[in-house]
Scaffold this active site. Structure first.
Site, PDB file in Angstrom:
ATOM      1  N   GLU A  77       1.031  -1.300   0.017  1.00  0.00           N
ATOM      2  CA  GLU A  77      -0.059   0.006   0.019  1.00  0.00           C
ATOM      3  C   GLU A  77       0.811   1.203   0.232  1.00  0.00           C
ATOM      4  O   GLU A  77       0.464   2.239  -0.678  1.00  0.00           O
ATOM      5  CB  GLU A  77      -0.951   0.145   1.268  1.00  0.00           C
ATOM      6  CG  GLU A  77      -1.711   1.241   1.396  1.00  0.00           C
ATOM      7  CD  GLU A  77      -2.690   1.291   2.505  1.00  0.00           C
ATOM      8  OE1 GLU A  77      -3.501   2.118   2.522  1.00  0.00           O
ATOM      9  OE2 GLU A  77      -2.068   0.534   3.685  1.00  0.00           O
ATOM     10  N   ASP A  78       1.910   1.214   0.773  1.00  0.00           N
ATOM     11  CA  ASP A  78       2.703   2.436   1.063  1.00  0.00           C
ATOM     12  C   ASP A  78       3.943   2.696   0.477  1.00  0.00           C
ATOM     13  O   ASP A  78       4.776   3.676   0.811  1.00  0.00           O
ATOM     14  CB  ASP A  78       2.776   2.626   2.453  1.00  0.00           C
ATOM     15  CG  ASP A  78       1.144   2.932   3.303  1.00  0.00           C
ATOM     16  OD1 ASP A  78       0.510   3.605   2.429  1.00  0.00           O
ATOM     17  OD2 ASP A  78       1.238   2.591   4.342  1.00  0.00           O
TER      18      ASP A  78
END
Length: 717
Positions: A77-78
């Site tokens: 996700e990051d």
């Protein structure tokens, strides 16, 4: 202090000597590299968070894949990391787990109820695929709550409420009681810090006054067990501040009056010793009636087994005691997660650990039948946030129900057919009302009758999601048949009013034109007031559905009456212009107007020839149509005057006012107002609802009214 890769490997090796150290070190290095340059709100390197989550899961003795997932759970996700890259480096199992955690993270679980219900569906879908996803997410939330002070105050409150409403109860339902308690207490610290500090201060004062109660009672218990010839571990603790505060709220007691604020656990070598320990404790201390639960003979669905009892000493202080074996204790600490626990390098063969696939299937089975978002969310919360009671059928079979369940819930737990045909119940051989709350150990017998169908009042009696779902489904089927029947009569009347016949072919044409999926669906919409007869006529004969814009007159307020027919508004429902109405003809008395949802219409279901499809004229009506409001308002000086002023400012007139209940702090009052139409009523209710001194406001309809209102009647010449 940051946990290094060596620290983490040492921690894992302590319970799993056969761990794949290389994979854990590789995941540590990869995660650290991917998160390089990222920082938390506290200013620490971001990677300290995944490492802390991995350490929490390692403390639960989970498998390598779960710990590696924790190290990587934010990478997809990051960071620039991708699913394909994670799969290539760490295998498909880890990649799917990381992807599952990512999807959970993206769910906005604090949104509106409809969205929240859909998120719960997704949450359960993710859990059913692999429960380890939610274990990582819970540990992620736990570390975030431990470090929440670095966030903005409004963000802290949002995360704390989400934790209290969703994650803490979910942890408890999974059997991870220690995590539930810590999550609740951390959220409590944010949401009501003043109350928490107050409880902590009182604890300190209590310890100064009474000394170390836990140490004294622990020593006494060990002596009693030694006298009985048993070796057992005994340890005690004070309950968490949030747990104490909740007891104070539920029992409406002050801190000084609470007694069972200490809890003790006895860990024995065998199941037989659990019952021997129980006997020894009851011989030494007096058992509190109604506070005994045997979860060894009747385990919880998440595998939890233990004996619970509450005893009181000479000073009257109560303490709760939990008695279990070491294996039972391991499951009690880790719940469903015990399925993946390792010991000495192999998967722990704990006989009390439940199969997570079966467990989640049980939890989600009944939710699949809920079409309505709000119903689904209600069912989820009912099942997740309640304790259980255990009852017996006349044949001795055990039925598990939530605390507060009734014979209706019991009947549906046996079989939907039994629940739907229920007409009565016996508890321990005595006939009882269906709203009776069942208790642990009671024998329940359901009395059925052929032809019985669920009643709408059962929704207020039932507490389980399964029962409520089945009742709603049955009621929808009954309502559908009733609405179709009513819709057919309304369609007949509407078409006859324009000189046409509502033949099957005409109705089928209307259904196709309106795209409602069939004649029955069209009639159901017509009968349930979701569609008007004029709309159906217009779909087939557009030129006949047009209305003129003539000025509204009291004597010409209703369209659809024959010349010379007079009309009155029914006093039971007081229909207003703008609302769907039905006319019921009376010989020599003209027509009485009822709102389409009026309960009194059921009196005329078998007399379709008396029904007329009517509607109010469009346009502005004079403010002469009465409606009654039921208000619960504060019993303070000037409140009633302000309410009367607000009604006047809204352009309505107060025709009558009647107090129906007076109390010291509040009173209930019925206010009869004269209005133009339903839109003005809605606007007035919103205005009054916004008033601080108005606790509740509803439109009052007197279903027991006899006769009809003539105040707003009219006559067509």
């Amino acid at each position: 202090m940051t946990t290094t890769a060596d620290d983490l490997v040492t921690l894992v090796r302590g319970f799993n000597p056969k761990t794949n150290e290389a994979s854990i070190r590789a995941a540590y290095a990869y995660g650290e590299r991917m998160h390089e340059g990222q920082f938390r709100h506290s200013g620490e390197p971001y990677f300290t968070h995944p490492v802390a989550v991995a350490a929490i899961l390692a403390s639960q003795q989970l498998d390598d894949a779960t710990i590696i997932t924790a190290l990587l759970h934010d990478t997809i996700e990051d960071t620039p990391a991708s699913y394909a890259e994670v799969q290539e480096k760490f295998g498909k199992e880890v990649a799917e787990l990381v992807d599952g955690v990512t999807k959970l993270t993206n769910l906005q679980l604090n949104s509106s109820e409809t969205k929240q219900a859909e998120n719960f569906r997704k949450l359960f879908m993710a859990m059913s695929k692999d429960l380890r996803v939610i274990l990582v997410k819970l540990s992620d939330r736990l570390h975030n709550m431990r470090t929440i002070k670095a966030m903005r105050p409004e963000k802290q409150a949002q995360k704390a409420r989400e934790t209290m409403d969703i994650y803490a109860p979910l942890a408890g339902r999974m059997g991870m009681q220690w995590m539930r308690e810590e999550l609740e207490d951390l959220a409590f610290r944010v949401l009501n810090s003043e109350a928490r500090h107050s409880i902590m201060r009182r604890f300190i004062m209590l310890q100064k006054e009474t000394g170390d109660v836990i140490s004294r009672i622990t020593t006494d218990m060990r002596k009693e067990l030694a006298k009985a010839g048993m070796e057992a571990e005994v340890f005690g603790r004070a309950k968490k501040p949030y747990s104490i505060w909740r007891k104070m709220e539920e029992k409406e007691q002050s801190f000084s009056r609470l007694s069972d604020i200490y809890g003790f656990r006895v860990i024995t070598d065998s199941e037989e010793d659990c019952y021997r320990a129980l006997g020894a404790i009851h011989r030494r201390w007096r058992a509190v009636p109604g506070r005994f639960k045997d979860y060894i003979s009747q385990p919880k669905t998440n595998g939890y087994r233990s004996i619970h009892t509450t005893v009181s000493g000479r000073d009257g202080k109560r303490v709760e005691v939990q008695i279990r074996t070491r294996q039972m204790h391991d499951v009690a600490e880790t719940g469903v997660a015990a399925h993946w626990s390792y010991r000495d390098g192999v998967r722990s063969k704990n006989p009390f650990a439940v199969d997570p696939v079966k467990w989640i299937a049980q939890l989600t089975e009944q939710f699949n039948g809920e079409d309505d978002h709000e119903d689904f969310l209600e069912a989820v919360k009912l099942e997740m946030y309640t304790d259980k009671v255990f009852c017996f059928t006349p044949k001795g079979e055990v039925i598990k129900l939530p605390r507060g369940a009734t014979p209706i819930d019991f009947a549906y737990a046996i079989h939907t057919r039994i629940g739907s045909a229920c007409v009565g119940a016996k508890i321990d051989g005595l006939r009882v009302p269906l709203w009776t709350r069942v208790k642990n150990g009671q024998s329940v017998e359901i009395i059925t009758a052929e032809g019985q169908t669920p009643q709408a009042t059962w929704l207020d009696i039932a507490t389980t999601g399964k029962a409520k779902t089945a009742i709603r489904r049955s009621l929808r089927e009954v309502d559908r048949a009733r609405f179709i029947k009513l819709g057919r009569e309304l369609a007949r009347s509407a078409f006859e009013h324009v000189g046409k016949r509502a033949t099957d072919k005409v109705l089928a044409t209307a259904a196709r034109a309106l795209r409602v999926g069939g004649v029955d669906n069209l009639l159901e919409q017509l009968g349930s007031s979701n569609r008007t007869g004029r709309e159906v006529v217009s779909a087939v004969y557009p030129e006949l559905g047009l209305v003129t814009g003539e000025e509204v007159d009291r004597k010409r307020a209703v369209i659809g009456l024959e010349p010379g027919q007079s009309f009155d508004r029914a006093s039971c429902c007081e229909p207003l212009p703008g609302e769907r109405i039905v006319g019921i003809t009376f010989r020599g008395k003209g027509v009485t107007l009822h709102a389409i949802d009026c309960d009194r219409l059921s009196d005329y279901e078998e007399q379709p020839d008396r029904w007329l499809d009517l509607r109010w004229h469009d346009g502005s009506h004079p403010a002469v149509y009465g409606a009654t409001l039921e208000l619960t308002v504060a019993n303070d000086r000037g409140v009633l005057g302000r309410i009367c002023t607000l009604i006047g400012e809204a352009g309505a007139n107060i025709a009558d006012l009647n107090f129906v209940e007076r109390k010291q702090d509040f009173f209930r009052v019925l206010v009869h107002v004269e209005l133009r139409d339903a839109a003005q009523l809605h606007s007035l209710m919103l205005t009054l609802e916004a008033e601080n001194d108005v606790a509740a406001i509803n439109r009052y309809r007197n279903v027991h009214a006899v006769g009809d209102s003539v105040a707003a009647g009219g006559h067509l010449p």
